[in-house]
Motif scaffolding. Structure first.
Motif, PDB file in Angstrom:
ATOM      1  N   PHE A   2      -7.368  -3.695  11.260  1.00 38.97           N
ATOM      2  CA  PHE A   2      -7.308  -4.603  10.025  1.00 38.97           C
ATOM      3  C   PHE A   2      -8.600  -5.844  10.224  1.00 38.97           C
ATOM      4  CE2 PHE A   2      -3.351  -2.451  10.792  1.00 38.97           C
ATOM      5  CZ  PHE A   2      -2.863  -1.561   9.417  1.00 38.97           C
ATOM      6  N   PHE A   6     -11.105   5.109   6.361  1.00 40.23           N
ATOM      7  CA  PHE A   6     -11.195   3.852   6.012  1.00 40.23           C
ATOM      8  C   PHE A   6     -10.473   3.521   3.993  1.00 40.23           C
ATOM      9  CE2 PHE A   6     -13.860   0.788   3.744  1.00 40.23           C
ATOM     10  CZ  PHE A   6     -14.168  -0.328   5.084  1.00 40.23           C
ATOM     11  N   ARG A   7      -9.814   2.432   4.048  1.00 39.76           N
ATOM     12  CA  ARG A   7      -9.055   2.161   3.084  1.00 39.76           C
ATOM     13  C   ARG A   7      -9.836   0.835   2.962  1.00 39.76           C
ATOM     14  NH1 ARG A   7      -3.052   3.481   2.941  1.00 39.76           N
ATOM     15  NH2 ARG A   7      -3.861   3.845   1.426  1.00 39.76           N
ATOM     16  N   ILE A   8      -9.654   0.533   1.672  1.00 37.36           N
ATOM     17  CA  ILE A   8      -9.379  -0.844   1.292  1.00 37.36           C
ATOM     18  C   ILE A   8      -8.564  -1.365   0.403  1.00 37.36           C
ATOM     19  CG2 ILE A   8     -10.818  -2.920   0.777  1.00 37.36           C
ATOM     20  CD1 ILE A   8     -13.095  -2.093   0.088  1.00 37.36           C
ATOM     21  N   ASP A   9      -7.508  -2.298   1.010  1.00 37.89           N
ATOM     22  CA  ASP A   9      -5.744  -2.820  -0.224  1.00 37.89           C
ATOM     23  C   ASP A   9      -6.653  -4.083   0.001  1.00 37.89           C
ATOM     24  OD1 ASP A   9      -3.680  -2.749  -0.868  1.00 37.89           O
ATOM     25  OD2 ASP A   9      -2.675  -4.120   1.540  1.00 37.89           O
ATOM     26  N   HIS A  10      -6.785  -4.484  -1.485  1.00 39.70           N
ATOM     27  CA  HIS A  10      -6.843  -5.638  -2.027  1.00 39.70           C
ATOM     28  C   HIS A  10      -5.511  -6.420  -2.295  1.00 39.70           C
ATOM     29  CE1 HIS A  10     -10.999  -5.187  -3.083  1.00 39.70           C
ATOM     30  NE2 HIS A  10     -10.603  -3.659  -3.808  1.00 39.70           N
ATOM     31  N   GLU A  11      -5.799  -7.696  -1.639  1.00 37.15           N
ATOM     32  CA  GLU A  11      -4.701  -8.498  -1.506  1.00 37.15           C
ATOM     33  C   GLU A  11      -4.374  -8.955  -2.358  1.00 37.15           C
ATOM     34  OE1 GLU A  11      -3.115  -8.831   0.900  1.00 37.15           O
ATOM     35  OE2 GLU A  11      -4.632  -8.025   2.179  1.00 37.15           O
ATOM     36  N   VAL A  63      -9.805 -11.427  -1.633  1.00 32.77           N
ATOM     37  CA  VAL A  63      -9.998 -11.040  -0.731  1.00 32.77           C
ATOM     38  C   VAL A  63      -9.584  -9.545  -0.086  1.00 32.77           C
ATOM     39  CG1 VAL A  63      -8.219 -11.802   1.291  1.00 32.77           C
ATOM     40  CG2 VAL A  63     -10.118 -11.356   1.949  1.00 32.77           C
ATOM     41  N   LEU A  92     -19.008  -5.318   2.579  1.00 28.56           N
ATOM     42  CA  LEU A  92     -18.439  -3.902   3.294  1.00 28.56           C
ATOM     43  C   LEU A  92     -19.984  -3.060   3.981  1.00 28.56           C
ATOM     44  CD1 LEU A  92     -16.209  -2.562   0.830  1.00 28.56           C
ATOM     45  CD2 LEU A  92     -15.253  -3.260   3.433  1.00 28.56           C
ATOM     46  N   PRO A 129       0.316  -1.313  -0.156  1.00 29.06           N
ATOM     47  CA  PRO A 129      -0.339   0.083   0.303  1.00 29.06           C
ATOM     48  C   PRO A 129       0.928   0.865  -0.386  1.00 29.06           C
ATOM     49  CG  PRO A 129      -0.693  -1.239   2.275  1.00 29.06           C
ATOM     50  CD  PRO A 129       0.321  -1.969   0.983  1.00 29.06           C
ATOM     51  N   GLN A 175      -8.921  -1.261   5.822  1.00 29.71           N
ATOM     52  CA  GLN A 175      -8.063  -0.944   7.285  1.00 29.71           C
ATOM     53  C   GLN A 175      -9.091   0.096   8.437  1.00 29.71           C
ATOM     54  OE1 GLN A 175      -4.279   0.362   6.138  1.00 29.71           O
ATOM     55  NE2 GLN A 175      -3.996   1.774   7.978  1.00 29.71           N
ATOM     56  N   LEU A 231      -8.013  -6.249   2.174  1.00 30.17           N
ATOM     57  CA  LEU A 231      -7.735  -5.829   3.482  1.00 30.17           C
ATOM     58  C   LEU A 231      -8.237  -4.616   3.629  1.00 30.17           C
ATOM     59  CD1 LEU A 231      -6.109  -7.389   5.950  1.00 30.17           C
ATOM     60  CD2 LEU A 231      -4.567  -5.888   5.661  1.00 30.17           C
TER      61      LEU A 231
END
Lengths: 358, 358
Positions: free
Chosen positions: B293, B320-325, B330, B303, B208, B334, B332
């Motif tokens: 997390f 709020f953040r989304i880290d795509h794996e 899936v 979500l 990220p 944050q 993650l």
């Protein structure tokens, strides 16, 4: 035990965030995990949250060295000596120093380096989580003499922790992390450094772009000095390249007019091309996405309602961010969705009473 | 009309994203808005979405010049001449060129420059939105000869559009945007440019942090060449300062050991101090926050359920953040919350079946 099974027993040396997380995850998967830490009491804390046992172990199948970067080489060497049947791995974020120290020594064939690309802003055993590595890249870095069985064991452990193993030679790994982690960190730090002495009113014009660029500069400096010291060669090479590009930008700015336009156009295009190479969702090629903006009041429940309404629109969220508004109790949600779904989401949210716009 | 009322009538010259958004917002507030664009048909498109009328206007109270940067000075000068009673403002992102062109000319006392810190990645009239400026900083940039009435009218318009007006002299404004926008953009571009020719496997280790630093480099190059050309002096000054800092980092990396530690420690500290000066939520001093997390499956509704469960925990979301794996379906999430609420949120989400961790 076959090569692709998990080890029956493991010793984790160093019970910080990473070591404790590895220990928790291995324990959860039935491995007999033992813990050791140079600082009295730390292994006991990790043990108390279920990471494993502090009882000595005589013949572990695996030793995971998770100590601070500067003491990794010596710790790996002594583990290879102390446990003559164990496969030994480490989690240091720079791989050349340990590879150089271990290669050619007795037992080197049982060493396979590793580097999980995971972490949080917290540290210490109580920050550990068995979930820390889920879906994260984990570099597996064998020596030329590492046996296939040792590589297979470490790879099996990485996969069992639900990380994504990728194989690198030590030099290649260190160049890669200089590129994706160490240089971006320094660039973020240097940009943020310009703000340190700037007038307050100037900084008040900041928008989300500045926040993005400088975000990682705000993280704890923690191990950065050790990391940069041990990877100074690869970092220097890339920073010199960046400096050359910066000089070309300065030349172009000085020239102005058509020269500026031509040269900066190339620089901007190269940057854009670079961003498109970063893996997107699921490691796929980036799909074309678009943003829908929604002003949201800053109180509990509002985002939940927004998410619920997005869910009912049937549009999947690619990314979601909140930009808190300067000077007022409202935020701007930026919802990233597939480009061909943005109009549908906008009208669907508008119909549900949101002030959505693209 | 008194000075702090909105104008009765306004002419918007240039119906791109910003001009159309201003027109939509003024029309929504009851101003009689007229539209003009040099490209045939563009004003008609803006008019068709409710931005105002394409009928000529003879004596508007306000003219908003929202044309491309390079033609702003000439357009402002001709507007001051064509409409001898109108207050004229513009929205160009660099203020020295227009100030230099207008100062000392007849009617200059009726000119007050402006710069809304707002935009989306889209352009053109159909991207316009009356909401675009809500909560955004908007620099108000008078000339020395601007009348208090003219300044008050432009400030009233900015406030009516729910932006946050801040007053700057032209030079000061251009230094400020070089600092918070133009230099960060170039730095992001230069970092992303390093990726353009890097091996695929190296980039696959990206996390990220790299995405944050390079995000704005991926935006449309659009007006950047014009912006950088017109603000080359302020940008050059800051880039030279950055280059000096970069050279000091390179020296420290070359020295290694204690010299490296001492010098880089100062650099990292200055960066961290810089990030702490960026306005946080509501323009307040940043409060101490912490991340929780939560791995989330990548399908519609997940979500929404997460947001709903966060809402029921009573903890307010700061960010709020989304880290795509990488490599798996899936993400993650944050969730950034006040530091003293993170433990409560973690246990609350865990109790609701989420694999939350700090």
């Amino acid at each position: 035990m076959t090569a692709t099974d998990l080890p029956g027993s493991a010793l984790v040396v160093g019970c910080g965030l990473i070591g404790t997380s590895v220990a928790l995850a291995l324990t959860a998967r039935g491995v007999d995990v033992h813990l050791r830490d140079a600082v009295p009491g730390v292994a006991e804390v990790a043990s108390s949250i279920g990471a494993g046992s502090v009882e000595p172990v005589t013949d572990p199948d695996l030793v995971v060295v998770a100590v601070p970067p500067t003491v990794v080489p010596a710790t790996v060497l002594s583990a290879l000596q102390e446990f003559p049947h164990a496969v030994v791995t480490d989690v240091a974020s720079v791989k050349r120093p340990v590879a150089a120290a271990v290669a050619g020594t007795p037992g080197a064939e049982r060493f396979v380096g590793g580097h999980p690309m995971a972490g949080t802003e917290r540290s210490g055993p109580t920050a550990g989580s068995a979930l820390l590595f889920e879906g994260r890249p984990w570099a597996v870095v064998p020596l030329p003499e590492s046996t296939p069985e040792a590589v297979a064991l470490v790879t099996a452990v990485v996969s069992a922790l639900e990380a994504v193993p990728t194989s690198f030679a030590p030099d290649e790994h260190d160049e890669a992390v200089a590129l994706v982690s160490h240089v971006p960190h320094l660039v973020s730090v240097l940009t943020a450094g310009l703000l340190a002495s700037a007038p307050r009113a100037h900084i008040d014009l900041a928008g989300p772009g500045l926040r993005d660029v400088t975000r990682i500069a705000g993280s704890a400096t923690g191990m950065w000095l050790q990391i940069l010291d041990s990877n100074s060669a690869a970092v220097t090479t890339l920073l010199q390249s960046l400096r050359g590009d910066l000089d070309r930008v300065l030349d172009a700015l000085g020239a102005g007019g058509d020269v500026l336009t031509g040269r900066l156009s190339d620089v901007l295009d190269a940057g854009r091309a670079g961003t498109q190479r970063i893996p997107g969702k699921h490691g796929e090629v980036r799909t074309e996405s678009a943003s829908v903006f929604v002003p949201v009041e800053d109180r509990p429940g509002v985002l939940s309602q927004l998410m619920s309404d997005i869910g009912e629109s049937g549009v999947n969220i690619e990314d979601f961010r909140i930009d808190h508004e300067y000077g007022r109790p409202v935020g701007l949600a930026q919802v990233e969705v597939a480009a061909d779904r943005a109009d549908h989401l906008t009208s669907s949210l508008t119909a549900r009473g949101w002030s959505a716009y693209r």
